[in-house]
Scaffold this active site. Structure first.
Site, mmCIF file in Angstrom:
data_model
loop_
_atom_site.group_PDB
_atom_site.id
_atom_site.type_symbol
_atom_site.label_atom_id
_atom_site.label_comp_id
_atom_site.label_asym_id
_atom_site.label_seq_id
_atom_site.Cartn_x
_atom_site.Cartn_y
_atom_site.Cartn_z
ATOM 1 C CG ASP A 66 -1.950 -1.002 1.294
ATOM 2 O OD1 ASP A 66 -2.274 -1.531 0.216
ATOM 3 O OD2 ASP A 66 -2.472 -1.295 2.385
ATOM 4 C CG ASP A 72 -1.003 5.317 6.343
ATOM 5 O OD1 ASP A 72 -1.896 4.861 7.073
ATOM 6 O OD2 ASP A 72 -1.118 5.389 5.101
ATOM 7 C CD GLU A 94 -1.248 -1.099 7.311
ATOM 8 O OE1 GLU A 94 -1.989 -0.609 8.169
ATOM 9 O OE2 GLU A 94 -1.518 -1.078 6.100
ATOM 10 C CD GLU A 95 1.779 2.081 7.535
ATOM 11 O OE1 GLU A 95 2.539 2.025 6.552
ATOM 12 O OE2 GLU A 95 0.539 1.890 7.441
ATOM 13 C CG ASP A 113 -3.890 -0.577 10.932
ATOM 14 O OD1 ASP A 113 -3.215 0.393 10.538
ATOM 15 O OD2 ASP A 113 -4.910 -1.002 10.342
ATOM 16 C CG LEU A 115 -3.966 6.626 9.931
ATOM 17 C CD1 LEU A 115 -5.034 6.390 8.906
ATOM 18 C CD2 LEU A 115 -4.587 7.234 11.198
ATOM 19 C CG ASP A 116 -8.352 0.300 10.043
ATOM 20 O OD1 ASP A 116 -7.863 -0.467 9.203
ATOM 21 O OD2 ASP A 116 -9.567 0.378 10.280
ATOM 22 C CD GLU A 279 -5.808 -4.211 8.937
ATOM 23 O OE1 GLU A 279 -5.980 -3.037 8.578
ATOM 24 O OE2 GLU A 279 -5.673 -5.141 8.122
HETATM 25 O O1 LIG Z 1 -10.456 -0.693 -0.042
HETATM 26 P P1 LIG Z 1 -11.387 -1.732 0.490
HETATM 27 O O2 LIG Z 1 -11.366 -3.016 -0.246
HETATM 28 O O3 LIG Z 1 -12.795 -1.185 0.651
HETATM 29 O O4 LIG Z 1 -10.826 -2.108 1.941
HETATM 30 C C1 LIG Z 1 -11.138 -1.374 3.042
HETATM 31 C C2 LIG Z 1 -10.472 -1.999 4.202
HETATM 32 O O5 LIG Z 1 -9.088 -1.742 4.111
HETATM 33 C C3 LIG Z 1 -8.639 -1.086 5.292
HETATM 34 O O6 LIG Z 1 -8.558 0.294 5.053
HETATM 35 C C4 LIG Z 1 -7.267 -1.664 5.563
HETATM 36 O O7 LIG Z 1 -6.584 -0.994 6.547
HETATM 37 P P2 LIG Z 1 -5.388 0.069 6.272
HETATM 38 O O8 LIG Z 1 -5.999 1.370 5.856
HETATM 39 O O9 LIG Z 1 -4.782 0.083 7.646
HETATM 40 O O10 LIG Z 1 -4.480 -0.544 5.244
HETATM 41 C C5 LIG Z 1 -9.726 -1.370 6.345
HETATM 42 O O11 LIG Z 1 -9.846 -0.371 7.312
HETATM 43 C C6 LIG Z 1 -10.976 -1.447 5.501
HETATM 44 O O12 LIG Z 1 -11.955 -2.284 6.073
HETATM 45 MG MG LIG Z 2 -6.010 -1.224 8.724
HETATM 46 MG MG LIG Z 3 -3.171 1.065 8.453
#
Ligand SMILES: O=P(O)(O)OC[C@H]1O[C@](O)(COP(=O)(O)O)[C@@H](O)[C@@H]1O
Ligand SMILES: [Mg+2]
Ligand SMILES: [Mg+2]
Length: 351
Positions: A66, A72, A94-95, A113, A115-116, A279
């Site tokens: 990513d 992040d 994650e980072e 994680d 920043l989710d 996660e």
């Molecule tokens: O882009 P998509 O397929 O909708 O995925 C969304 C999912 O990916 C995430 O953003 C993954 O987390 P990160 O932002 O920490 O990489 C989740 O929070 C979320 O449920």
């Molecule tokens: Mg996340």
């Molecule tokens: Mg994240």
């Protein structure tokens, strides 16, 4: 930590109460307080929106491929600095590509994680932070040792949602509590001492744009939800998808529903998108502690053991009735009358 404190009690006082009931939680409570301090800092930054600069500015790629956004990296630096001053030996973030070693003699390991929900940065939508705390296993030859235990080894888990309010959802292994940031004082206060996921619900959360890539059990389950009262589930469902795991799970914890991020046929998505250590496993512990369920379709999430720091796992969690139903679709249980023709065609539910 079954909390008996009054609504509005500060987080620190609730943690002190948990530690006096179970002194073994002392170090975990120190870690949670440190994570909460970082969350207050990040919340302020996010609350200023674009006045904080371009928080969505693209930087390097992280180890999962990513693109890292500015926020992040800011969140990773803030929380790892806070954890450095806490009894934490190892951090799986994650980072960071590899496990970070902080205080070698410390008793705990943290998967985080920072920043989710990164796709919501810069568009004024909810994002968050997720963490799971485990005992540190001292193996100089294997930095991952602390994280190669099942999710059930977690001592505590939590997430923060930076939404209209900044909320902290927390478990120390005895129920799930929610707190809200009192912005005037810069501290979290208890808002729910015992979150409880209703056993049945009529709301599902899934990224429907991936429908053509889903496997047959997920296709059939969602199709049956969409058929509403005309299908085998015999109730009309609503759909919600915030693209922010923390916000979707906070909704499920609050009013029930089911969240799915299954594996699918896209390249690198055989095990879905979400990462097991920082996660999926923390969320599973929070949901179970609130009376819900969490599976990858076949196996209880908290029984899964990671073999790599950024390993992914499919996640189906929330209200027990819906999670059991998805698991039954995966397990090839008996067909219901009037059920999705897809199952009939592929014989998935035939005994
Ligand atoms: O882009 P998509 O397929 O909708 O995925 C969304 C999912 O990916 C995430 O953003 C993954 O987390 P990160 O932002 O920490 O990489 C989740 O929070 C979320 O449920
Ligand atoms: Mg996340
Ligand atoms: Mg994240």
């Amino acid at each position: 930590m079954a909390i008996s404190a009054a609504i509005g009690t500060p987080l620190e006082a609730c943690l002190a109460q948990a530690v006096s009931a179970n002194p073994a939680l002392k170090d975990a409570a120190t870690v949670i307080a440190a994570v909460a301090r970082s969350a207050v800092e990040i919340s302020e930054r996010i609350g200023r929106g674009a006045l904080s600069g371009d928080l969505a500015a693209a930087g390097e790629h992280n180890s999962d491929g990513d693109v890292q956004k500015a926020l992040d990296v800011i969140a990773h630096e803030s929380v790892t600095a806070a954890l450095r001053a806490a009894p934490v030996a190892e951090v799986a973030s994650e980072e960071a590509e590899e496990v970070m070693r902080l205080n070698p003699d410390a008793p705990l390991a943290v998967a985080i994680d920072p920043l989710d929900g990164s796709s919501n940065i810069g568009v004024n939508m909810a994002v968050g932070m997720i963490f799971g705390i485990r005992p540190s296993i001292k193996d100089p030859a294997n930095p991952l040792a602390s994280f190669t235990t099942p999710g059930s080894a977690q001592i505590a888990a939590g997430f923060v949602t930076y939404g209209p309010a900044t909320a902290l959802i927390l478990t120390l292994g005895d129920g799930t509590q929610s707190y809200v940031l009192d912005r005037a004082e810069g501290q979290f206060r208890l808002t729910s001492p015992a979150m409880s996921v209703p056993a049945s619900a009529k709301e599902f959360a899934i990224n429907a744009s991936n429908a053509r890539h889903w496997d047959a059990p997920v296709k059939a389950y969602i199709e049956d939800c969409q058929r509403g009262t005309e299908g085998p589930r015999d109730k009309d469902y609503n759909m919600r998808w915030l693209a922010s795991l923390v916000a979707d799970i906070q909704r499920v914890l609050t009013r029930g529903g089911v969240f799915l991020y299954p594996g699918d046929a896209r390249k690198n998505y055989a095990r879905g998108r979400l990462r097991l250590l920082y996660e999926v496993a923390p969320v599973a512990m929070l949901v179970e502690q609130a009376g819900g369920a969490a599976t990858d379709g076949q196996t209880r999430i908290l029984d899964l053991v990671a073999t790599g720091i950024h390993e992914r796992a499919p996640l189906v969690c929330g209200s027990t009735e819906e999670v059991s139903c998805v698991a039954a679709y995966y397990g090839g249980g008996k067909p219901d009358a009037g059920r999705s023709p897809l199952f009939g065609q592929r014989g998935l539910m035939r005994s």
